[in-house]
Design a protein around this motif. Structure first.
Motif, mmCIF file in Angstrom:
data_model
loop_
_atom_site.group_PDB
_atom_site.id
_atom_site.type_symbol
_atom_site.label_atom_id
_atom_site.label_comp_id
_atom_site.label_asym_id
_atom_site.label_seq_id
_atom_site.Cartn_x
_atom_site.Cartn_y
_atom_site.Cartn_z
ATOM 1 N N TYR A 115 4.000 20.288 20.037
ATOM 2 C CA TYR A 115 5.143 19.420 20.342
ATOM 3 C C TYR A 115 4.780 18.460 21.479
ATOM 4 O O TYR A 115 5.009 17.243 21.393
ATOM 5 N N LEU B 13 20.593 23.308 17.554
ATOM 6 C CA LEU B 13 19.385 23.294 16.709
ATOM 7 C C LEU B 13 18.944 24.697 16.333
ATOM 8 O O LEU B 13 19.242 25.672 17.029
ATOM 9 N N ALA C 97 15.198 26.433 14.704
ATOM 10 C CA ALA C 97 13.860 26.176 14.140
ATOM 11 C C ALA C 97 13.288 27.443 13.521
ATOM 12 O O ALA C 97 13.625 28.557 13.937
ATOM 13 N N ASP D 14 9.673 29.125 13.229
ATOM 14 C CA ASP D 14 8.447 28.982 14.027
ATOM 15 C C ASP D 14 7.173 29.080 13.181
ATOM 16 O O ASP D 14 6.212 29.702 13.593
ATOM 17 N N ILE E 117 12.986 22.408 11.465
ATOM 18 C CA ILE E 117 14.046 22.329 12.484
ATOM 19 C C ILE E 117 15.290 21.791 11.782
ATOM 20 O O ILE E 117 15.202 20.762 11.102
ATOM 21 N N SER F 213 19.879 14.224 19.663
ATOM 22 C CA SER F 213 18.937 15.303 20.030
ATOM 23 C C SER F 213 17.907 14.803 21.041
ATOM 24 O O SER F 213 17.362 13.714 20.897
ATOM 25 N N ILE G 292 14.792 20.083 21.714
ATOM 26 C CA ILE G 292 13.868 20.503 20.655
ATOM 27 C C ILE G 292 12.894 21.535 21.227
ATOM 28 O O ILE G 292 12.610 22.566 20.612
ATOM 29 N N ALA H 189 14.553 24.797 21.425
ATOM 30 C CA ALA H 189 14.725 25.393 20.088
ATOM 31 C C ALA H 189 13.411 26.018 19.608
ATOM 32 O O ALA H 189 13.411 27.063 18.942
ATOM 33 N N LEU H 190 12.285 25.404 19.972
ATOM 34 C CA LEU H 190 10.986 25.961 19.565
ATOM 35 C C LEU H 190 10.702 27.258 20.322
ATOM 36 O O LEU H 190 10.230 28.248 19.744
ATOM 37 N N ALA I 252 12.822 29.884 18.755
ATOM 38 C CA ALA I 252 12.373 30.304 17.423
ATOM 39 C C ALA I 252 11.286 31.375 17.522
ATOM 40 O O ALA I 252 11.266 32.333 16.743
#
Ligand SMILES: Nc1ncnc2c1ncn2[C@@H]1O[C@H](COP(=O)(O)OP(=O)(O)O)[C@@H](O)[C@H]1O
Ligand SMILES: O=C(CO)[C@@H](O)[C@@H](O)COP(=O)(O)O
Length: 586
Positions: A347, A385, A387, A389, A407, A414, A419, A422-423, A426
Motif C-alpha cells: 500500500y 471499509l 478488506a 487480506d 476492499i 475514503s 484504507i 482497513a488493511l 483485515a
C-alpha cells in the motif's frame, strides 16, 4: 574444538535469513543478552519481474533469490557482530540458523547451486525459488486432487491441502517447465539446509523443513513412489533421488564449521552448527514458548502462527503439524497468512497518493508512521471499509494462492489512513479465523505471544490484533526473536560440555524474556469488532468457499496476457517485498 582454550563467557551466534535480508545476532549463553546484531540486505533482493543482470522476464507469481546473497550475510554480518560485541571469536561455541521456507534450490553432486554453472546462469528454474514463489499453483492443484483421489493419509496432517509454496509443487514445476534442469539437479534442497552445508560440508535435511514443507514424516517417511508416479511418470523417483539425504533431528549439531567457512566468517573452525530451522519455528523458543496452548505470532513480511499442544487433531487449513516439530514431547501446529507486512508495504509503495509522502517527509516520519498516527485517531467501523487480506493468496485456512485482495466500502470520501487501517484490521481478522479453526477442532489456544519485525514497528497494529482477537498479546523482548531462537539452537548444538545447554527448554528458561508491557483488548471496541468480523466472515466465505471464481478467473486472464507478451512495464517501480532498501525507506 577444545573449548578449554579460551577462558571467560561463552557466546552463540544466531543467523536469521529473512525475505529481504539476513541478520546475525551474538548472544551471551548465560542469560540470552544480545550483545550485537547486524543486517545484510540481499544484494539481488527478491527477483519478481526479471532475473537481475540479464533482463530475462519472469512470469506472474514468480519470486526468486540468489544463493550468493546468503553467503554475503555470513561474510558481512557474522564478523560484524563479533567485532561490535568486542568478544574474542574463540569464545563463540555454537551457531544456529533459521530460514524462510520452503525456499528451495537445485544443486549438483558437489552441492553447488546449478545457477552458478555457466550453462544455467540465464535459466530461471536454476535459481532459488523463494517461499512466496506462487507460480506452482497448477502443480499444487494437481497434487491435491491426486492425493484426495488416492486417499493419501498425509493430507490430514497438512490441513487437507498442500500449498503451492512447498517443496513438491515447486519440484514438479521444474520438471514440467524445465526438464533439463530437473535432470541436471542432483537434489533439491531447502536454502536452510544448503547454508548449513556451506558452513559444514554436511548435506543434511532439517527435520522441520522436511516435515512441514516436503511431506516427510518421522515414522512414515515420504509419500510412496506410486503417488509421485500418479502426478507424472517422470516424477516417480522424486523423493528417493532428489530429496534424498539424512534427516538431522533438532537438538544436535548438523556438523562443524569447516576451515574455509571459518575463514570467511572470521570464526574458529570446528564450531558446532545446528540444523537449519524454519524462521517462524525458531521464534517459538525465541519467545520462551514451551507449553501447550501457547501460540506464537511471528509477524513480518508474512505472519506464521505456531501453536504448541499435547493433542494431535485435524485442523482445517493448517500448514502442518508434527510431534517434536519444535519442542520435544509436544505437537507443533503451523498456520499462516501469506501477506501481512508485505500488504502494508504494498500500500505504502504502490497506492498512497503523492501528498502523503510529501506531508510525511515534512513531518520527518515514514509513510507507515504517518498513516499509523492518522489511523489511530479512527474508531472501529468509522471508515466504513472492509478488506480481505489476500494480496498474496490465502495460506490458512483456505490454502488457495488463486485468491486475491479486496476492499469494499470505498467512496469518494475514503482517505489513505482509512484504507491503511482497513488493511491492518483485515490481517487481524485473518488471524482470528486461524484461532477459531484451532478451537473448532478442539486444539486450545491459551496464550498469545507476538514477535518478528512488526510488533516493534506498529503499535496500532498490535492493539487491533488484541481488540479483534479479544486476547492479551505478550511481546517478545528481543526484536530479533528468530535469530535468538536460532542462537539457542546453537547453544544446544554445543551442549553443556562446551558451555551450552543439553535441552532447548533449558536454553529457553535461561536465555529468554518477554516485555513487561502487553497489549490488552479494549472492551469498548470488542463489540464493534465482533460485528465487523461477521462482515469479514461473510466476504471470506463468499469468495473463499462460496464458489465465486472471479478472483481465479482474473488471475487466469493475467497469466494468459503475460504469456501473450503483455508483461509489466519494466520501467515501473518494483512491488512490495522487492529489494530491501526501497522497502525500508518508507
Ligand atoms: N511501520 C510499519 N508498519 C507496518 N508494516 C511495516 C512498517 N514498516 C515496515 N513494514 C513492513 O514490515 C515488513 C518487514 O518485516 P520484518 O519482520 O522486518 O521482515 P522479515 O519478515 O523479512 O523478517 C515489510 O513487509 C514492510 O513492508
Ligand atoms: O512460511 C514460512 C514459515 O513456514 C516463512 O518462512 C515465510 O512465511 C516467510 O517468513 P517472513 O515473513 O519472511 O519472516
Amino acid at each position: 574444538m577444545n573449548m578449554d582454550k579460551e577462558a571467560g563467557p561463552r557466546y552463540v551466534i544466531g543467523i536469521d535469513f529473512g525475505t529481504a535480508s539476513g541478520r546475525a545476532v551474538l548472544v551471551d549463553v548465560r542469560d540470552g543478552r544480545e550483545l550485537a546484531w547486524h543486517v545484510t540486505p540481499y544484494p539481488h533482493g527478491v527477483m519478481e519481474d526479471e532475473l537481475i543482470g540479464c533482463g530475462i522476464r519472469l512470469g506472474p507469481e514468480w519470486a526468486l533469490q540468489h544463493p550468493g546473497d546468503y553467503v554475503e550475510v555470513l561474510r558481512q554480518s557474522v564478523p560484524a557482530v563479533v567485532r561490535e560485541a568486542g568478544v574474542s571469536s574463540g569464545q563463540v561455541i555454537g551457531i544456529g540458523v533459521d530460514f524462510t521456507s520452503c525456499t528451495m534450490l537445485p544443486v549438483d553432486e558437489a552441492g553447488t547451486p546449478l545457477l552458478l554453472k555457466e550453462e544455467y546462469r540465464r535459466e530461471p528454474h536454476a535459481f532459488v525459488k523463494l517461499w512466496k514463489h506462487h507460480a506452482a499453483q497448477g502443480e499444487a492443484d494437481l497434487i491435491n486432487a491426486v492425493a484426495a483421489e488416492r486417499g493419501e493419509a498425509f493430507l490430514s496432517r497438512y490441513g487437507g491441502k498442500i500449498s503451492s509454496e512447498w517443496m513438491v509443487p515447486k519440484g514438479l514445476q521444474v520438471l514440467r517447465e524445465a526438464p533439463e534442469v530437473y535432470a541436471a539437479a542432483d537434489r533439491f534442497v531447502e536454502a536452510a539446509d544448503w547454508i548449513v552445508f556451506w558452513m559444514t560440508g554436511e548435506m543434511k535435511r532439517s527435520s522441520g523443513c522436511a516435515g512441514y514443507k516436503a511431506l516427510w514424516h518421522s515414522k512414515e517417511g515420504y509419500p510412496s513412489a506410486a503417488f509421485y508416479r500418479a502426478l507424472d511418470p517422470r516424477f516417480e523417483r522424486f523423493a528417493e533421488t532428489k530429496l534424498r539425504g539424512e534427516i538431522a533431528p533438532l537438538g544436535r549439531a548438523a556438523g562443524r564449521l569447516t576451515g574455509e567457512a571459518a575463514a570467511v566468517m572470521g570464526l574458529h573452525p570446528g564450531i558446532p552448527v545446528a540444523p537449519g530451522m524454519i524462521d517462524a519455528h525458531a521464534a517459538v523458543p525465541g519467545v520462551g514458548a514451551t507449553k501447550p496452548g501457547q501460540m506464537v505470532l511471528s509477524m513480518g513480511t508474512s505472519l506464521c502462527h505456531l501453536l504448541l499442544s499435547d493433542k494431535e487433531l485435524a485442523v482445517e487449513g493448517i500448514c502442518g503439524v508434527a510431534r517434536d516439530g519444535i519442542i520435544p514431547g509436544l505437537y507443533a501446529y503451523e498456520a499462516g497468512q501469506a501477506a501481512v507486512g508485505d500488504l502494508f508495504g504494498w500500500y505504502v509503495q504502490q497506492a498512497v497518493p503523492a501528498y502523503v509522502e510529501r506531508v510525511a517527509d515534512n513531518e520527518g516520519v515514514t509513510v507507515h508512521k504517518w498513516l499509523e498516527r492518522r489511523a489511530s485517531r479512527l474508531r472501529p467501523g468509522e471508515h466504513g471499509l472492509m478488506a480481505l487480506d489476500w494480496w498474496n493468496g490465502n495460506r490458512s485456512v483456505l490454502v488457495n494462492a488463486n485468491l486475491s485482495g479486496l476492499i469494499i466500502g470505498l467512496t469518494l470520501q475514503s482517505k489513505p489512513e482509512e484504507i491503511y487501517r482497513a488493511l491492518l484490521e483485515a490481517t487481524a481478522f485473518g488471524t482470528r479465523k486461524v484461532i477459531e479453526a484451532f478451537e473448532t477442532a478442539g486444539v486450545e489456544v491459551r496464550e498469545l505471544f507476538a514477535c518478528g519485525g512488526l510488533p516493534g514497528k506498529n503499535r496500532l497494529l498490535m492493539q487491533i490484533f488484541a481488540d479483534v482477537t479479544g486476547r492479551e498479546i505478550k511481546i517478545a523482548a528481543s526484536t530479533q526473536t528468530p535469530a535468538l531462537g536460532a542462537a539457542m539452537l546453537g547453544a544446544v548444538a554445543a551442549g553443556s560440555h562446551c558451555g551450552g545447554y543439553d535441552r532447548i527448554e533449558e536454553a529457553a528458561e535461561r536465555m529468554v524474556r518477554v516485555q513487561e508491557e502487553t497489549y490488552r483488548p479494549n472492551p469498548a471496541y470488542r463489540a464493534v469488532y465482533d460485528l465487523l468480523y461477521r462482515e469479514y466472515t461473510e466476504l471470506h466465505d463468499l469468495f473463499g468457499r462460496g464458489g465465486r471464481e472471479a478472483m481465479a478467473r482474473l488471475k487466469r486472464l493475467q497469466r494468459e496476457a503475460a504469456a501473450a507478451g503483455g508483461q509489466r512495464d519494466p520501467e515501473m517501480p518494483e512491488q512490495g517485498g522487492g529489494r530491501a532498501k526501497g522497502n525500508e525507506r518508507r
